[in-house]
Enzyme design. Structure first.
Site, short mmCIF file in Angstrom:
data_model
loop_
_atom_site.label_atom_id
_atom_site.label_comp_id
_atom_site.label_asym_id
_atom_site.label_seq_id
_atom_site.Cartn_x
_atom_site.Cartn_y
_atom_site.Cartn_z
CB ALA A 66 -0.85 -0.07 1.24
N GLY A 112 0.36 -4.78 0.98
CA GLY A 112 -0.73 -4.72 0.05
C GLY A 112 -0.52 -5.61 -1.33
CD GLU A 115 -2.46 -7.17 3.18
OE1 GLU A 115 -2.05 -6.18 2.75
OE2 GLU A 115 -3.13 -7.37 4.40
CD GLU A 135 1.61 -5.31 5.67
OE1 GLU A 135 2.35 -6.44 5.99
OE2 GLU A 135 0.88 -5.39 4.76
N1 COA Z 1 4.66 3.05 -0.53
C1 COA Z 1 5.00 4.21 -1.03
N2 COA Z 1 6.20 4.29 -1.95
C2 COA Z 1 6.94 3.29 -2.17
C3 COA Z 1 6.55 2.07 -1.63
C4 COA Z 1 5.37 1.81 -0.74
N3 COA Z 1 4.99 0.60 -0.23
N4 COA Z 1 7.39 1.06 -1.76
C5 COA Z 1 8.24 1.61 -2.65
N5 COA Z 1 8.17 2.95 -2.82
C6 COA Z 1 8.39 4.11 -3.49
C7 COA Z 1 10.07 4.34 -2.75
O1 COA Z 1 9.48 5.50 -1.70
C8 COA Z 1 10.71 4.99 -3.92
O2 COA Z 1 10.23 6.39 -4.20
P1 COA Z 1 11.10 7.61 -4.44
O3 COA Z 1 12.22 7.11 -5.78
O4 COA Z 1 10.45 8.75 -4.78
O5 COA Z 1 11.95 7.85 -3.14
C9 COA Z 1 10.53 4.13 -5.07
O6 COA Z 1 9.15 3.43 -4.69
C10 COA Z 1 11.68 3.28 -5.21
O7 COA Z 1 11.72 2.28 -3.90
P2 COA Z 1 13.12 2.27 -3.14
O8 COA Z 1 12.90 1.97 -1.79
O9 COA Z 1 13.97 3.36 -3.40
O10 COA Z 1 13.62 0.78 -3.84
P3 COA Z 1 14.73 -0.10 -3.42
O11 COA Z 1 15.05 -0.91 -4.64
O12 COA Z 1 15.68 0.36 -2.75
O13 COA Z 1 13.89 -1.08 -2.33
C11 COA Z 1 11.97 -2.27 -1.47
C12 COA Z 1 12.70 -1.74 -2.66
C13 COA Z 1 10.62 -2.99 -1.87
C14 COA Z 1 12.64 -3.24 -0.41
C15 COA Z 1 11.71 -0.95 -0.79
O14 COA Z 1 10.99 0.05 -1.68
C16 COA Z 1 10.47 -1.02 0.47
O15 COA Z 1 10.95 -1.54 1.59
N6 COA Z 1 9.23 -0.67 0.38
C17 COA Z 1 8.05 -0.53 1.16
C18 COA Z 1 7.64 -2.07 1.37
C19 COA Z 1 6.79 -2.08 2.52
O16 COA Z 1 6.97 -1.91 3.65
N7 COA Z 1 5.28 -2.46 2.01
C20 COA Z 1 4.19 -2.42 2.80
C21 COA Z 1 3.64 -1.28 3.01
S1 COA Z 1 2.23 -1.61 4.03
#
Ligand code: COA
Length: 260
Positions: A66, A112, A115, A135
């Protein structure tokens, strides 16, 4: 409806819906959830569409969760509403569609995103896929059905560990857990989903819709799945598809299902 965050394409009875926010790793904001609902609803109602495939754009993510930026300042009531609306509009909605929905998990499927994949009827994954419900690392719990569907698919102990550790599993572990049915290369992922879809399409759409209802009943509190099965089984006898399927078998020919 003009879509900003998803792409849709239809080919040979298969509707492919692609979540298309690659710069945010296809994170599900509210607008994307509404667009997905709209596209799924249209595809489900279109009799020419026999199978729906949901995937993510780019080669990195299915959906990375999400959109955290949308709910970071929510209060208790807003948090509750976010989960309730999302479950209603997208996650429960997909699970109960009559048209089979396959998730083609092509990279990160987190929070999400996992999910969403779990709400689909089944999942195939590319070998670079990573899945998890992280989460609790954000101080919250899965809110789009993850605490319910993950244990249904992988068992309680594995779900507890995945949710408590907030860790990710790779595609082969997901297959071993029963979370995805097949693992293939990224290039072969959509062709594989389409190959499975083409097998599904040979069968009666009305019988498949009845089977989805009966299978889902097994996972619904207060529903006797056996009774649902009896009712759906009986209903099939009133369909043209049943008449055609049984007649074709007895006449030793391939069935041409009218889909009603
Ligand atoms: N919500 C909002 N933005 C998200 C996102 C999320 N769940 N997951 C990734 N993004 C965005 C990042 O903020 C980044 O945006 P920016 O370039 O404007 O800063 C972009 O997507 C790329 O992500 P980034 O974190 O730079 O890539 P990465 O390869 O270093 O890491 C992940 C990949 C998936 C490990 C990391 O993005 C992450 O942990 N995301 C969140 C996962 C999460 O907790 N999901 C559950 C949400 S309830």
């Amino acid at each position: 409806m003009k879509y900003k965050n998803i792409l849709t394409a239809t080919n040979n009875g298969i509707a492919t819906i692609t979540i298309n926010r690659p710069s945010k790793l296809n994170a599900l904001n509210i607008e994307t959830i509404d667009e997905l609902h709209h596209a799924l609803n249209i595809s489900d109602k279109d009799k020419s569409i026999k199978v729906i495939v949901v995937t993510g754009s780019g080669d990195k993510a299915f959906v990375a969760g999400a959109d955290i930026s949308e709910f970071a300042d929510f209060d208790i009531e807003e948090g509750k509403e976010l989960a309730a609306n999302g479950q209603d509009v997208l996650f429960n909605f997909i699970e109960n569609l009559s048209t089979p929905v396959i998730a083609a998990v092509n990279g990160f499927a987190l929070g999400g995103g996992l999910e969403l994949a779990m709400a689909c009827h089944f999942r195939v994954a590319s070998d670079n896929a990573k899945m998890g419900l992280p989460e609790v690392s954000l101080g919250v719990i899965p809110g789009y059905g993850g605490t319910q569907r993950l244990p249904q698919l992988v068992g309680k102990g594995r779900a507890m560990e995945m949710i408590m550790t907030a860790g990710m599993i790779d595609a082969n572990t997901a297959k071993e857990y029963g979370l995805v049915n097949h693992v293939t290369t990224q290039e072969e992922l959509l062709p594989l989903a389409e190959k499975i879809a083409s097998k599904i399409m040979r069968n009666s759409t009305v019988a498949i819709a009845a089977a989805i209802k009966a299978i889902n009943a097994n996972f619904k509190d207060g529903k006797d799945g056996y009774q649902v099965e009896i009712k759906q089984f009986g209903k099939c006898f009133g369909t043209d598809d049943f008449h055609e399927g049984t007649t074709a078998f007895l006449e030793k020919r391939k069935a041409e299902f009218p889909g009603k």
